[in-house]
Scaffold this motif. Structure first.
Motif, PDB file in Angstrom:
ATOM      1  N   UNK A   1       0.837  -1.187   0.000  1.00 47.72           N
ATOM      2  CA  UNK A   1       0.000   0.000   0.000  1.00 47.72           C
ATOM      3  C   UNK A   1       0.880   1.248   0.000  1.00 47.72           C
ATOM      4  N   UNK A   2       0.505   2.211  -0.780  1.00 46.41           N
ATOM      5  CA  UNK A   2       1.237   3.465  -0.878  1.00 46.41           C
ATOM      6  C   UNK A   2       0.961   4.323   0.340  1.00 46.41           C
ATOM      7  N   UNK A   3       2.018   4.919   0.890  1.00 49.15           N
ATOM      8  CA  UNK A   3       1.880   5.731   2.086  1.00 49.15           C
ATOM      9  C   UNK A   3       2.558   7.074   1.872  1.00 49.15           C
ATOM     10  N   UNK A   4       1.857   8.151   2.131  1.00 43.18           N
ATOM     11  CA  UNK A   4       2.435   9.490   2.015  1.00 43.18           C
ATOM     12  C   UNK A   4       2.804  10.032   3.390  1.00 43.18           C
ATOM     13  N   UNK A   5       3.158   9.117   4.290  1.00 43.63           N
ATOM     14  CA  UNK A   5       3.546   9.503   5.647  1.00 43.63           C
ATOM     15  C   UNK A   5       4.895   8.890   5.974  1.00 43.63           C
ATOM     16  N   UNK A   6       5.791   9.728   6.465  1.00 40.33           N
ATOM     17  CA  UNK A   6       7.091   9.271   6.922  1.00 40.33           C
ATOM     18  C   UNK A   6       7.190   9.403   8.430  1.00 40.33           C
ATOM     19  N   UNK A   7       8.405   9.347   8.939  1.00 40.59           N
ATOM     20  CA  UNK A   7       8.626   9.469  10.381  1.00 40.59           C
ATOM     21  C   UNK A   7       8.481  10.911  10.859  1.00 40.59           C
ATOM     22  N   UNK A   8       8.939  11.866  10.026  1.00 42.11           N
ATOM     23  CA  UNK A   8       8.918  13.273  10.428  1.00 42.11           C
ATOM     24  C   UNK A   8       7.787  14.071   9.798  1.00 42.11           C
ATOM     25  N   UNK A   9       7.419  13.711   8.581  1.00 41.87           N
ATOM     26  CA  UNK A   9       6.440  14.496   7.836  1.00 41.87           C
ATOM     27  C   UNK A   9       5.456  13.589   7.110  1.00 41.87           C
ATOM     28  N   UNK A  10       4.353  14.193   6.707  1.00 41.96           N
ATOM     29  CA  UNK A  10       3.426  13.537   5.801  1.00 41.96           C
ATOM     30  C   UNK A  10       2.996  14.551   4.754  1.00 41.96           C
ATOM     31  N   UNK A  11       2.581  14.048   3.606  1.00 43.31           N
ATOM     32  CA  UNK A  11       2.130  14.897   2.511  1.00 43.31           C
ATOM     33  C   UNK A  11       0.620  14.841   2.465  1.00 43.31           C
ATOM     34  N   UNK A  12       0.006  16.003   2.294  1.00 42.07           N
ATOM     35  CA  UNK A  12      -1.454  16.051   2.247  1.00 42.07           C
ATOM     36  C   UNK A  12      -1.896  17.089   1.226  1.00 42.07           C
ATOM     37  N   UNK A  13      -3.149  16.987   0.844  1.00 41.07           N
ATOM     38  CA  UNK A  13      -3.735  17.950  -0.086  1.00 41.07           C
ATOM     39  C   UNK A  13      -3.848  19.314   0.577  1.00 41.07           C
ATOM     40  N   UNK A  14      -3.871  20.339  -0.250  1.00 43.12           N
ATOM     41  CA  UNK A  14      -4.114  21.690   0.253  1.00 43.12           C
ATOM     42  C   UNK A  14      -5.529  21.787   0.796  1.00 43.12           C
ATOM     43  N   UNK A  15      -5.673  22.506   1.892  1.00 42.78           N
ATOM     44  CA  UNK A  15      -6.971  22.693   2.542  1.00 42.78           C
ATOM     45  C   UNK A  15      -7.300  24.187   2.558  1.00 42.78           C
ATOM     46  N   UNK A  16      -8.578  24.542   2.702  1.00 42.14           N
ATOM     47  CA  UNK A  16      -8.947  25.956   2.817  1.00 42.14           C
ATOM     48  C   UNK A  16      -8.218  26.667   3.963  1.00 42.14           C
ATOM     49  N   UNK A  17      -7.881  25.919   5.007  1.00 44.60           N
ATOM     50  CA  UNK A  17      -7.184  26.519   6.149  1.00 44.60           C
ATOM     51  C   UNK A  17      -5.733  26.877   5.834  1.00 44.60           C
ATOM     52  N   UNK A  18      -5.239  26.490   4.669  1.00 38.93           N
ATOM     53  CA  UNK A  18      -3.862  26.798   4.266  1.00 38.93           C
ATOM     54  C   UNK A  18      -3.737  28.168   3.597  1.00 38.93           C
ATOM     55  N   UNK A  19      -4.826  28.919   3.522  1.00 45.68           N
ATOM     56  CA  UNK A  19      -4.804  30.199   2.819  1.00 45.68           C
ATOM     57  C   UNK A  19      -3.736  31.145   3.377  1.00 45.68           C
ATOM     58  N   UNK A  20      -3.669  31.319   4.682  1.00 49.28           N
ATOM     59  CA  UNK A  20      -2.698  32.251   5.254  1.00 49.28           C
ATOM     60  C   UNK A  20      -1.266  31.785   4.996  1.00 49.28           C
ATOM     61  N   UNK A  21      -1.020  30.485   5.091  1.00 52.22           N
ATOM     62  CA  UNK A  21       0.306  29.939   4.799  1.00 52.22           C
ATOM     63  C   UNK A  21       0.682  30.213   3.340  1.00 52.22           C
ATOM     64  N   UNK A  22      -0.235  29.924   2.437  1.00 51.31           N
ATOM     65  CA  UNK A  22       0.000  30.137   1.010  1.00 51.31           C
ATOM     66  C   UNK A  22       0.214  31.618   0.703  1.00 51.31           C
ATOM     67  N   UNK A  23      -0.576  32.471   1.336  1.00 57.70           N
ATOM     68  CA  UNK A  23      -0.450  33.920   1.140  1.00 57.70           C
ATOM     69  C   UNK A  23       0.943  34.400   1.559  1.00 57.70           C
ATOM     70  N   UNK A  24       1.398  33.938   2.707  1.00 55.68           N
ATOM     71  CA  UNK A  24       2.730  34.316   3.201  1.00 55.68           C
ATOM     72  C   UNK A  24       3.816  33.822   2.251  1.00 55.68           C
ATOM     73  N   UNK A  25       3.724  32.581   1.830  1.00 51.94           N
ATOM     74  CA  UNK A  25       4.747  31.998   0.961  1.00 51.94           C
ATOM     75  C   UNK A  25       4.770  32.659  -0.419  1.00 51.94           C
TER      76      UNK A  25
END
Length: 177
Positions: A1-25
């Motif tokens: 099974x494919x896993x997008x989670x490691x020991x330190x990080x995981x990868x996830x889809x962008x969420x509406x709550x990421x707006x401020x992070x995206x704006x800053x970046x």
């Protein structure tokens, strides 16, 4: 099974709550040199982008994922771009935003997770990265992760200091059947 989670990080889809992070970046002028950005983005434009972030990679030719730490904080972004299913290749780019989160293995783990995903789930034959010649941290990361230098685009990127060379790195899927 494919896993997008490691020991330190995981990868996830962008969420509406990421707006401020995206704006800053996206409005951080220090990264405009590599992103090709020429002007600031409004929150409204970025909200429209987030509203369409669910679209399929085969449709939009791009996949952007958040790199999240174990505290569920988005610390960076990782992208597949110029997705080409016919030739089974895509570009890959990564940014860890805060300097304190860099050089701790999160970028390597995120890059490894996305390469595994691209090669297994998307059946990519190759991935490539374009890195400015003075970006030593990215060069080190991609070489460490098995990407090989395949060429230099001379005076490719125009900056305030003049033109810079861009080095192209490539990783071939060696586990194809």
């Amino acid at each position: 099974m494919l896993n997008l989670k490691g020991k330190q990080v995981y990868l996830r889809a962008l969420e509406p709550t990421d707006l401020d992070f995206l704006y800053k970046l996206e409005n951080d002028t220090s990264v405009w040199e590599v992103s090709g950005t020429l002007k600031p983005y409004s929150k409204k434009v970025l909200q429209l982008y987030l509203d369409n972030a669910h679209r399929d990679i085969y449709d939009v030719k791009q996949l952007r994922l958040c790199i999240s730490n174990n505290q569920d904080e988005c610390i960076g972004l990782i992208d597949l771009f110029d997705f080409d299913p016919k030739h089974r290749r895509a570009g890959i780019g990564i940014i860890i935003v805060e300097p304190g989160d860099r050089n701790r293995g999160a970028g390597a783990e995120a890059l490894s997770l996305l390469c595994d995903y691209a090669f297994s789930a998307l059946d990519m034959h190759q991935l490539y990265a374009n890195i400015l010649e003075d970006n030593e941290a990215s060069i080190h990361l991609f070489q460490k992760m098995g990407f090989e230098e395949i060429g230099v685009k001379k005076e490719w990127i125009r900056t305030n200091q003049g033109f810079k060379n861009e080095i192209m790195y490539q990783k071939i899927n060696t586990n194809e059947s």
